[in-house]
Scaffold this motif. Structure first.
Motif, PDB file in Angstrom:
ATOM      1  N   ASP A  34       0.844  -1.190   0.000  1.00  0.00           N
ATOM      2  CA  ASP A  34       0.000   0.000   0.000  1.00  0.00           C
ATOM      3  C   ASP A  34       0.881   1.241   0.000  1.00  0.00           C
ATOM      4  O   ASP A  34       2.062   1.169   0.331  1.00  0.00           O
ATOM      5  N   ASN A  35       0.311   2.347  -0.434  1.00  0.00           N
ATOM      6  CA  ASN A  35       1.046   3.619  -0.496  1.00  0.00           C
ATOM      7  C   ASN A  35       0.642   4.546   0.647  1.00  0.00           C
ATOM      8  O   ASN A  35       0.618   5.765   0.494  1.00  0.00           O
ATOM      9  N   GLY A  36       0.319   3.920   1.781  1.00  0.00           N
ATOM     10  CA  GLY A  36      -0.157   4.703   2.928  1.00  0.00           C
ATOM     11  C   GLY A  36       0.959   5.412   3.665  1.00  0.00           C
ATOM     12  O   GLY A  36       2.078   5.535   3.196  1.00  0.00           O
ATOM     13  N   LYS A  37       0.627   5.816   4.900  1.00  0.00           N
ATOM     14  CA  LYS A  37       1.563   6.646   5.661  1.00  0.00           C
ATOM     15  C   LYS A  37       2.651   5.817   6.350  1.00  0.00           C
ATOM     16  O   LYS A  37       3.633   6.380   6.820  1.00  0.00           O
ATOM     17  N   GLY A  38       2.489   4.501   6.409  1.00  0.00           N
ATOM     18  CA  GLY A  38       3.503   3.650   7.006  1.00  0.00           C
ATOM     19  C   GLY A  38       3.603   3.808   8.513  1.00  0.00           C
ATOM     20  O   GLY A  38       2.881   4.601   9.128  1.00  0.00           O
TER      21      GLY A  38
END
Length: 601
Positions: A547-551
């Motif tokens: 995913d390209n989320g906030k981590g």
């Protein structure tokens, strides 16, 4: 051996070719020399013959001149002058000398002494006439000197005139005979030259067929061999250059390896009696070994404990042929306790000359870590039991929450929509067609929402694709449905075209793990794009969720075991271990998260 025999054969061939060429050249040279000798001899003969013919012709002129002078002195001059008489004498003397040279030969005039039978006969015939003219002229001159009467000389003049005609006739025959013989010599020379020319052509032809042609073939073969040898030589030079380059690279690699060994590897070389031959720099630093302590044995450099020294000396003595590998605990000069994984490798340098290669690995930190792990295992055993209790209670709690969520979704979502559907149906006035049509459209949309809610609720409980078609179809359906429900871009890729069916327990756990990872990416990571990839090998199935989320910081989350996110990761690990799998989590704050599930198949 074969190559040397070939070289010897080539040398013999070259010698034979050289001999053949010398023979051919000498044959041509001798033929040309003989031809030139014969031509020059014949030319010399022709020059002599032309001179004889010329002199013979002059003899006729001189005889006529003698007669002319005699007639002048006798008939024209009243008194004979001394000058005229001397002139006649010189002409007569020249005529006599030339006639004798023609008849008998002369070295000074290059007249041959040998003559043909015809010429000898002609000279024999002309000789009486010559003598007669000569005698009469001498008598005529004598009478002039003595001043005899004209009557005395008249007879002499008549005799001279008579003889002169015969002399001219005979001399013409001699000149003709000389000319004929000269022509015969030219004809003979031409024949000779033809024969020499034919012989030369024959020699050249024989040399072409038996020398030059075979030699040319041999030369062509030799040139072909030379070209082949040149190609081989070029290839050998190229291979040599490559080998040289490889050797140079090998030397560089050996230097690099030697540097790496000296500075990274703990190693040394010792003799069978335990004395040190060479020790690496890093090992020397570890053991505080210096050049001043080079007289010490390996055991004394390795440890200060006498018991350990005896043990090491015993190992070197007993295992110097078979080698040995094991762990030893030593105490260095500074009193530090060091654990070494030591290997003794016997190496044969020359015949009946060997040494031992000692390679060590410093495992002190590993030993400390093992002790720490043992301590932590003991300490964590109680914590693990407590964690299992927490997990069990959380599972029960989650089940209750899931049931409450489903009941809430049915009550708040589907229940309210059904109530709305009921009231909307009751409020339809069929007489008002326009409003009825609007309400019917609304009811259609509401019915679709109800169906969608029911499908979502049942889909979260147990997707029908999982039992009917397997994990691939169910994961594909999961991503499609969640993408529609959430409006996020969720994609699924079956990278290796996996189409096998697994055990139902394994499939439901893979499905729940993937579902949990996607839900976490949607709820907590605030991602807009999620990619699910499935791949497999002969023994392993791998599912990757990106995913390209906030981590997040994994180390921080691991410490917060009691938090919702910490427990979520713990549930994932517990669930994947239940099916003998492993989970790998990699997350970078601000960039995204990757969760990988590896399950044996």
């Amino acid at each position: 051996m074969k190559k040397s025999n070939q070289e010897a054969a080539d040398k013999i061939t070259f010698k034979n070719l050289r001999r053949l060429y010398f023979f051919a050249l000498w044959t041509i040279a001798i033929t040309i020399i003989l031809s030139q000798v014969l031509v020059q001899y014949n030319l010399k003969q022709q020059l002599s013959d032309s001179k004889i013919i010329n002199i013979s012709g002059k003899q006729r002129m001189l005889s006529q001149k003698i007669v002319k002078e005699v007639l002048i002195l006798h008939y024209v001059s009243d008194t004979a002058s001394t000058r005229q008489i001397l002139h006649l004498k010189r002409v007569l003397e020249l005529w006599k000398t030339t006639q004798n040279a023609l008849k008998n030969g002369s070295d000074s005039l290059a007249f041959p002494k040998e003559k043909s039978e015809t010429l000898r006969k002609l000279y024999a015939d002309i000789n009486p006439i010559f003598n007669s003219i000569s005698k009469d002229t001498d008598s005529f001159l004598l009478n002039l000197k003595d001043k005899q009467t004209l009557a005395d000389n008249q007879k002499l003049v008549q005799s001279i005139l008579k003889s002169e005609g015969i002399f001219l006739s005979k001399m013409n025959q001699i000149v003709s005979q000389y000319d004929l013989e000269a022509h015969e010599k030219v004809t003979e020379q031409r024949k000779t030259e033809y024969w020499i020319f034919a012989f030369t052509l024959f020699v050249l032809l024989m040399e072409f067929f038996f020398i030059f042609r075979p030699t040319n073939k041999k030369i062509e073969k030799l040139i072909a061999k030379l070209l082949s040898s040149e190609k081989k030589a070029l290839k050998l030079a190229y291979d040599t250059e490559i080998i040289s380059e490889i050797k140079e690279n090998s030397v560089k690699e050996l230097k690099s390896l030697n540097y790496a060994m000296e500075n990274t590897l703990l190693y040394c070389r010792i003799a069978p009696d335990g004395s040190i031959i060479h020790i690496g720099e890093k090992f020397a630093k570890l053991l505080n070994y210096t050049k001043f302590s080079s007289h010490k044995t390996f055991s004394h450099v390795l440890t200060t404990e006498e018991k350990e020294q005896l043990n090491i000396d015993r190992l070197i003595s007993e295992k110097q042929r078979s080698g040995w590998q094991g762990e030893i605990n030593i105490i260095n000069k500074e009193g530090q306790n060091i654990w070494l994984d030591l290997s003794m490798v016997p190496v044969t340098i020359k015949k009946e000359e060997s040494e031992l290669l000692i390679i060590c690995f410093n495992i002190t930190e590993r030993k400390k870590a093992q002790r720490e792990v043992e301590r932590l295992n003991i300490e964590n055993s109680t914590e693990k039991i407590n964690q299992q209790k927490i997990i069990s209670s959380k599972i029960v709690e989650n089940q209750e929450n899931e049931q409450n969520r489903i009941a809430k979704e049915i009550h708040d979502g589907i229940g309210q929509m059904l109530t709305g559907l009921k009231f909307s149906l009751e409020s339809i006035n069929l007489e008002d067609k326009e409003k009825s049509a609007q309400k019917i459209d609304y009811l259609k949309k509401l019915s679709l929402d109800i169906i969608k809610g029911v499908r979502t609720a049942t889909f979260n409980l147990m997707p029908p694709e999982l039992s009917d078609h397997g994990i691939v179809s169910s994961l594909s359906k999961l991503t499609q449905e969640l993408s529609k429900l959430t409006g996020k871009e969720i994609l699924f890729y079956n990278k290796t075209d996996f189409d096998q069916r697994l055990d139902s327990l394994i499939e439901i756990n893979i499905y729940r793990l993937t579902q949990e990872a996607i839900n976490n990416a949607i709820k907590y990571a605030e991602s807009s794009h999620i990619i699910v990839q499935l791949s497999h090998s002969q023994t392993l199935l791998s599912v990757i969720v990106d995913d390209n989320g906030k981590g997040f910081d994994i180390s921080v989350v691991d410490k917060k075991r009691n938090s919702q996110s910490g427990m979520g990761l713990l549930f994932m690990k517990e669930r994947v271990q239940y099916i003998n799998g492993r989970v790998f989590i990699k997350s970078i704050p601000g960039e995204g998260t990757r969760i990988t599930f590896n399950i044996p198949i």
